[in-house]
Design a protein around this motif. Structure first.
Motif, PDB file in Angstrom:
ATOM      1  N   THR A 550       0.830  -1.213   0.000  1.00  0.00           N
ATOM      2  CA  THR A 550       0.000   0.000   0.000  1.00  0.00           C
ATOM      3  C   THR A 550       0.866   1.264   0.000  1.00  0.00           C
ATOM      4  O   THR A 550       0.567   2.230  -0.704  1.00  0.00           O
ATOM      5  CB  THR A 550      -0.937   0.012   1.219  1.00  0.00           C
ATOM      6  OG1 THR A 550      -0.167  -0.115   2.412  1.00  0.00           O
ATOM      7  CG2 THR A 550      -1.939  -1.129   1.142  1.00  0.00           C
ATOM      8  N   THR A 554       1.594   4.525  -2.998  1.00  0.00           N
ATOM      9  CA  THR A 554       1.683   5.970  -2.773  1.00  0.00           C
ATOM     10  C   THR A 554       3.036   6.507  -3.205  1.00  0.00           C
ATOM     11  O   THR A 554       3.131   7.585  -3.801  1.00  0.00           O
ATOM     12  CB  THR A 554       1.438   6.281  -1.290  1.00  0.00           C
ATOM     13  OG1 THR A 554       0.131   5.820  -0.932  1.00  0.00           O
ATOM     14  CG2 THR A 554       1.536   7.778  -1.014  1.00  0.00           C
ATOM     15  N   SER A 936      -0.306   4.328   4.202  1.00  0.00           N
ATOM     16  CA  SER A 936      -1.379   4.358   3.203  1.00  0.00           C
ATOM     17  C   SER A 936      -2.217   3.103   3.355  1.00  0.00           C
ATOM     18  O   SER A 936      -1.731   2.067   3.826  1.00  0.00           O
ATOM     19  CB  SER A 936      -0.816   4.413   1.775  1.00  0.00           C
ATOM     20  OG  SER A 936       0.106   5.458   1.630  1.00  0.00           O
ATOM     21  N   GLY A 937      -3.465   3.189   2.933  1.00  0.00           N
ATOM     22  CA  GLY A 937      -4.318   2.012   2.950  1.00  0.00           C
ATOM     23  C   GLY A 937      -5.784   2.379   2.946  1.00  0.00           C
ATOM     24  O   GLY A 937      -6.155   3.551   3.044  1.00  0.00           O
ATOM     25  N   ASN A 938      -6.622   1.353   2.842  1.00  0.00           N
ATOM     26  CA  ASN A 938      -8.069   1.556   2.866  1.00  0.00           C
ATOM     27  C   ASN A 938      -8.557   1.647   4.301  1.00  0.00           C
ATOM     28  O   ASN A 938      -8.124   0.887   5.171  1.00  0.00           O
ATOM     29  CB  ASN A 938      -8.783   0.394   2.169  1.00  0.00           C
ATOM     30  CG  ASN A 938      -8.635   0.466   0.657  1.00  0.00           C
ATOM     31  OD1 ASN A 938      -8.889   1.500   0.058  1.00  0.00           O
ATOM     32  ND2 ASN A 938      -8.202  -0.626   0.043  1.00  0.00           N
ATOM     33  N   LYS A 951     -15.945   3.532   2.331  1.00  0.00           N
ATOM     34  CA  LYS A 951     -14.593   3.033   2.097  1.00  0.00           C
ATOM     35  C   LYS A 951     -13.802   4.076   1.315  1.00  0.00           C
ATOM     36  O   LYS A 951     -14.223   4.534   0.263  1.00  0.00           O
ATOM     37  CB  LYS A 951     -14.634   1.722   1.314  1.00  0.00           C
ATOM     38  CG  LYS A 951     -13.256   1.114   1.101  1.00  0.00           C
ATOM     39  CD  LYS A 951     -13.345  -0.197   0.343  1.00  0.00           C
ATOM     40  CE  LYS A 951     -11.964  -0.779   0.109  1.00  0.00           C
ATOM     41  NZ  LYS A 951     -12.019  -2.037  -0.670  1.00  0.00           N
ATOM     42  N   TRP A 953      -9.587   5.424   0.257  1.00  0.00           N
ATOM     43  CA  TRP A 953      -8.137   5.228   0.270  1.00  0.00           C
ATOM     44  C   TRP A 953      -7.541   6.432   0.990  1.00  0.00           C
ATOM     45  O   TRP A 953      -7.775   7.570   0.611  1.00  0.00           O
ATOM     46  CB  TRP A 953      -7.608   5.129  -1.160  1.00  0.00           C
ATOM     47  CG  TRP A 953      -6.112   4.993  -1.251  1.00  0.00           C
ATOM     48  CD1 TRP A 953      -5.216   5.968  -1.521  1.00  0.00           C
ATOM     49  CD2 TRP A 953      -5.354   3.802  -1.065  1.00  0.00           C
ATOM     50  NE1 TRP A 953      -3.936   5.477  -1.523  1.00  0.00           N
ATOM     51  CE2 TRP A 953      -3.976   4.143  -1.241  1.00  0.00           C
ATOM     52  CE3 TRP A 953      -5.671   2.481  -0.759  1.00  0.00           C
ATOM     53  CZ2 TRP A 953      -2.951   3.217  -1.135  1.00  0.00           C
ATOM     54  CZ3 TRP A 953      -4.646   1.553  -0.654  1.00  0.00           C
ATOM     55  CH2 TRP A 953      -3.310   1.918  -0.844  1.00  0.00           C
ATOM     56  N   SER A 966      -9.937   5.918  -4.598  1.00  0.00           N
ATOM     57  CA  SER A 966      -9.188   4.662  -4.682  1.00  0.00           C
ATOM     58  C   SER A 966      -7.715   4.982  -4.830  1.00  0.00           C
ATOM     59  O   SER A 966      -7.335   6.131  -5.099  1.00  0.00           O
ATOM     60  CB  SER A 966      -9.667   3.819  -5.875  1.00  0.00           C
ATOM     61  OG  SER A 966      -9.180   4.368  -7.091  1.00  0.00           O
ATOM     62  N   HIS A 967      -6.875   3.960  -4.695  1.00  0.00           N
ATOM     63  CA  HIS A 967      -5.431   4.180  -4.786  1.00  0.00           C
ATOM     64  C   HIS A 967      -4.991   4.531  -6.200  1.00  0.00           C
ATOM     65  O   HIS A 967      -3.862   4.980  -6.415  1.00  0.00           O
ATOM     66  CB  HIS A 967      -4.680   2.930  -4.299  1.00  0.00           C
ATOM     67  CG  HIS A 967      -4.823   1.741  -5.202  1.00  0.00           C
ATOM     68  ND1 HIS A 967      -4.029   1.539  -6.306  1.00  0.00           N
ATOM     69  CD2 HIS A 967      -5.680   0.689  -5.159  1.00  0.00           C
ATOM     70  CE1 HIS A 967      -4.376   0.414  -6.907  1.00  0.00           C
ATOM     71  NE2 HIS A 967      -5.382  -0.116  -6.233  1.00  0.00           N
TER      72      HIS A 967
END
Length: 1045
Positions: A550, A554, A936-938, A951, A953, A966-967
């Motif tokens: 993740t 980024t 970084s992450g959800n 949800k 990112w 989203s990413h």
């Protein structure tokens, strides 16, 4: 005999609180109910000379009428204004907000009540709203015409030229003379016409908001600004005039000020019949008597002036509204009068917290369309304004009001922090009468904006637009509860930055009310999410490996900012030297190519680990071999990493020598993809090595020595540790170099901030003691000097340097007992001493520790540091204007008259501004810790009053959370600076009932975030805690040696 007595403590004269009472701004409190009964109509004359009629219950207190007028105008800062009227003895008095109106206005049908400015603050930059400054400008215009605001001809012509600019726009001699012939702004105006026209020619391109700002900037320097004279005699029978201002009580002879008694000197104010008494504090150096006595025309005149003094003292000096005295059982002694309403501090705090809505308004006399704050033309005008003005006593928008997109948000579904921010309702009996000008040109037309919690709007066009100086949420709001942050210089697009609870009414709807970040359209259910989690491997090593993936996503996006976006911008314009181009891009492109393949390999391994294919092969449930193989290959790229520091220095050098390159970089930083300062991206490759090292340390700690992945993880850790050690010195040097250049963009008044040997230590907000009391200042501590600055309400949004204290020979001591102010320090330099106060004990201790360390470093150096060189912007003033500034300036610390002239645009949302608004500080230690704690992450996010989870990112960097759909997105949709937030776990009473949930809370703003596993939950808690609580200096010194540029 009525009297008011201040407490004789040293702190009271500086406004220090001695107890924590309940603020009038506490959420949930409601004003007393409006009495019902027979209505009476009262005519109000506005500052634009229109008249409106308001119907109020006969028994209603004066506050009901004032609130009705402020609601009609959609005026947030109505506490600066008041209602005055002639009483039955023809004495002009202020309407008492606590007494029933019918007891004050005997014959309401025959009385016209005037809505005017009552409290004039010492600095017009304290007025946060453009509408407020517009009304103040109208008051100045009115005072000029009535002869109250006396000044010399040059000042008068300059003031009128700004009024003309705001009313008819840019200079045209024929139009100017025609307009001046029809409008008389001052007696004997004809003699000044040529000078007015000459000055107006210099204001080309100035907006009405800028004209208001400049008008107030000039007016506040005049001796008679905001002064209302009250005839009196001294003990010798000499005729004088008394007046009251924000600083204290003034004595005039004619229109010349001959004496002043600051609030700090006054112990007690009282009156007895016609005698007005001022009791002073004992002062060995003063020749005045202990009690001064003045004789006024009558008892009513005397009492009226005493009341005004009481109100001014309370408004400008107290932290909160004074509590009412308990009623005596038998008989009363003295007047029961007290100040009613919010104090100036409470007004400032209210606007900083964002508990209001922005609206459009129109200027009656102006031919130029003006927009309040950041709002653009709304997508759908709100036709319900009149109804809201009738039923709501607060400018706050009620739940269920229309959003900018035209859809009605159901209750509980708005992205709001607290339902307590809804407007407070008045009695239905309070209605505006149809009598009067129903829709005059001067009527304020409001379009309410949708309230929001997440702050940074990133879906608008990135093209910069001219910024007005009057943007209430952007430049005038000292303590924004939510402030989007992009940490770089350059102009702010007017539709990008949101105040705490605001989303601009733009032609393109905010993403924060769109399906991307709103509750309603979220398709994923909790059951689906739970089912998905159960399919994940339970091993902690899997989530550590997933963190590598993740954060690598980024990191690749950050590299693309240089290799793709910045390179594309450079190629379109031939502004960058070829040598600089060949130094930057060839040293970043190999890294991007390598890490693209590295990410693919990690994602493939995770897919195997998760069991999507070959789930039975346990050999795939490890990551150490992938890390070792790629780190060994990465060592061959070390030559490129060494070049990044050289590239950064070469870029800054070229920017200083090329205005075109400077403009190119500034414009690029305005693009949505450049969500951090441009030079920060040059440090990303070195920071990424530290992240690999931390991940491998966690893996080695997790795996037992006999684990199949332990050997590869340990070997990879050894390889990356060697690389970090080799590049560590260069990284520390680059971090300091980058931070100095970033601060340079935020400061005006110095030229040589970046010099060899200078090291940044801490920046933050402190209150400095001056003749006007405690005033907020921004302090910058380096290893050789301490700077203090103030933030003017200017286009550039920069901080103006007011003073510098060389650290060589400085001493520091706590002085709470001496001044009676909590968390107070005295800094004694060789040539100057200042007294400052921190916002808390912990803040004071941080400053003491860092300043003492900096003093020790300065003592060990060769000697005193060289003076800063003050920058000299072009002086566009005419000789006459310069004379005005020289003769009539009363405050050397105030912004110069040229502060709104066309300066280079600059973002008003850097880390310096966040510290200013949140009244806190950060150090270089904190920045270094923040570099190590990027994530970084959800995450699933939930608002306080919403039901579903969304949800998103999420990227954490630079003390800030950046939100993406989203990413794969190239730029963030919104951001949330975390300085000042508290991080906790929800309590049982909050009914969350989910695992791995943490809570972010700042004042009334509450967010819940939900992680996917225990490991990711702990990691998010760890990194966010690093942003919300400062690290100790020992943390830095334990693993970093001193390197300076």
């Amino acid at each position: 005999m009525g009297e008011i007595e201040q407490r004789p403590t040293p702190g009271s004269r500086l406004g220090a609180p001695e107890n924590s009472g309940i603020s009038t701004l506490e959420r949930g409190q409601k004003p007393p109910p409006t009495p019902s009964g027979k209505l009476m109509s009262i005519k109000i004359q506005m500052l634009d000379d229109t008249q409106e009629a308001f119907e109020v219950p006969q028994r209603a207190p004066g506050k009901v009428l004032l609130d009705a007028v402020c609601n009609h105008l959609n005026l947030v800062e109505g506490d600066y204004f008041g209602l005055e009227f002639p009483d039955h003895k023809k004495i002009t008095v202020w309407l008492d907000l606590l007494k029933p109106i019918v007891k004050q206005i005997r014959r309401p049908k025959h009385v016209v009540v005037r809505f005017v400015v009552k409290f004039f603050p010492p600095d017009h930059t304290q007025l946060q709203e453009e509408l407020t400054r517009y009304l103040f400008a109208l008051q100045v215009k009115q005072d000029l015409a009535q002869g109250r605001l006396t000044c010399n001809d040059t000042s008068a012509a300059l003031l009128i030229s700004h009024i003309v600019q705001s009313e008819i726009g840019d200079f045209d001699e024929a139009s100017d003379r025609e307009h001046l012939a029809k409008n008389k702004y001052i007696p004997q105006q004809d003699a000044l016409e040529d000078k007015i026209v000459e000055f107006h020619h210099n204001h080309m391109g100035q907006t009405p908001a800028e004209s208001d700002f400049q008008l107030l900037e000039i007016a506040r320097r005049l001796e008679m600004y905001g002064i209302r004279l009250h005839p009196a005699k001294d003990r010798e029978g000499t005729k004088i005039n008394l007046a009251v201002a924000n600083t204290g009580i003034l004595v005039f002879q004619g229109f010349t000020k001959i004496n002043a008694f600051n609030w700090a000197k006054v112990r007690k104010l009282s009156f007895k019949r016609k005698r007005f008494l001022i009791k002073l504090r004992p002062d060995a150096n003063s020749s005045y008597q202990d009690t001064l006595e003045f004789l006024m025309v009558s008892r009513d005149f005397c009492k009226s002036f005493w009341k005004i003094c009481v109100e001014h003292h309370a408004f400008f000096r107290l932290f909160e509204e004074p509590k009412p005295k308990p009623k005596p059982v038998l008989f009363s002694r003295g007047s029961s009068f007290r100040f009613s309403g919010r104090t100036q501090k409470q007004v400032l705090d209210y606007v900083k917290e964002g508990g209001h809505k922005k609206v459009q308004f129109e200027r009656k006399h102006s031919k130029i369309h003006s927009i309040r704050s950041l709002a653009m033309q709304p997508t759908e005008p709100n036709s319900e304004v009149s109804k809201q003005a009738q039923t709501s006593a607060s400018p706050a928008l009620r739940e269920g009001a229309e959003s900018p997109g035209g859809q009605r948000c159901p209750r509980g579904k708005e992205p709001k922090a607290s339902s307590g921010e809804c407007g407070q309702h008045q009695s239905p009996a309070l209605q505006r009468s149809p009598v009067g000008n129903k829709e005059a040109d001067g009527t304020v037309k409001a379009t309410m904006e949708k309230e929001e919690e997440v702050v940074k709007d990133r879906t608008q066009q990135s093209k910069p637009q001219p910024l007005q100086p009057s943007t209430g949420s952007l430049t005038g709001s000292p303590h924004l509860s939510e402030l989007s942050i992009n940490s770089q210089g350059g102009a702010v697009p007017t539709n990008v930055i949101l105040s705490p609870n605001l989303s601009p009414d733009t032609k393109q709807a905010s993403p924060l009310v769109s399906p991307l970040l709103n509750d309603q359209p979220c398709p994923r259910t909790d059951d689906e999410e739970e089912g998905r989690r159960k399919r994940f491997p339970a091993d902690k090593a899997y989530f550590i490996a997933k963190e590598v993936a993740t954060t690598e996503r980024t990191y690749l996006k950050d590299l693309e900012v240089i290799t793709s976006w910045f390179q594309s911008a450079v190629s379109k314009e031939d502004t960058m030297p070829e040598t600089l181009r060949s130094l930057i891009f060839p040293n970043f492109e190999p890294l991007h190519k390598f890490h693209t393949n590295f990410l693919k390999e990690i994602e493939q391994r995770l897919a195997l680990w998760e069991g999507r294919s070959n789930a039975h092969i346990r050999d795939y449930q490890r990551i150490g071999d992938v890390m070792l193989r790629n780190i060994q290959a990465m060592k061959q790229l070390a030559a490129h990493l060494w070049k990044h520091g050289e590239a950064l220095e070469a870029l800054e050098t070229s920017i200083r020598s090329s205005r075109r390159l400077e403009n190119l970089c500034r414009d690029f930083e305005l693009q949505k993809v450049c969500y951090l300062p441009l030079n920060t991206f040059f440090l990303r490759p070195l920071h990424r090595l530290m992240h690999y090292k931390q991940v491998l340390e966690r893996l080695c700690k997790h795996h037992p020595p006999n684990h199949s992945d332990f050997r590869d993880c340990r070997a990879a850790l050894a390889e990356i540790t060697e690389m970090v050690a080799q590049l560590h010195g260069a990284m520390i040097k680059m971090e300091n170099f980058q931070k100095l250049h970033e601060l340079k963009k935020d400061l005006i008044g110095i030229d040589n901030l970046v010099i060899p040997g200078r090291e940044f230590i801490r920046l933050g907000s402190l209150s400095k003691l001056s003749g006007k009391g405690l005033q907020q200042r921004m302090f910058f501590l380096f290893n050789d000097v301490l700077l203090y600055t103030s933030r003017g309400l200017t286009i550039s949004n920069q901080f103006k340097v007011h003073g510098q204290l060389p650290l060589y020979g400085m001493t520091i001591e706590e002085s709470e007992d001496e001044w009676g102010v909590p968390h107070c320090l005295t800094l004694r330099g060789q040539r100057q001493s200042i007294v400052v106060a921190a916002s808390s004990r912990s803040e004071m201790e941080k400053w003491v520790e860092d300043i003492q360390m900096a003093i020790d470093l300065a003592e060990k150096s060769s000697g005193p540091s060289p003076e800063f060189l003050a920058s000299s912007p072009p002086d566009n003033k005419s000789p006459d204007e310069a004379a005005v500034a020289d003769q009539e300036s009363e405050d050397d610390l105030s912004a110069s008259r040229t502060s709104l002239e066309r300066q280079a645009p600059h973002r008003g949302n850097t880390m310096v501004h966040v510290c200013w608004h949140r009244n806190t500080s950060v150090s270089m230690v904190d920045f270094s810790v923040a570099v190590e704690n990027q994530l970084s992450g959800n995450l699933l996010r939930k608002f306080k009053n919403s039901n579903g989870w969304q949800k998103l990112w999420v990227v954490f960097t630079n003390f800030c959370l950046f939100f993406y759909k989203s990413h794969q997105d190239n730029h963030p949709l919104a951001s949330l600076p975390l300085l000042g937030y508290s991080l906790t776990i929800p309590s049982e009473s909050e009914d969350i009932h989910k695992d791995y949930v943490f809570k972010l809370h700042f004042k009334s703003h509450v967010y819940y975030f939900r992680a996917e596993s225990e490991y990711t939950f702990e990691r998010w808690m760890e990194v966010i805690r690093s942003a919300t609580s400062s690290a100790s200096r020992a943390h830095l010194l334990s693993h970093k040696e001193a390197h300076v540029y």
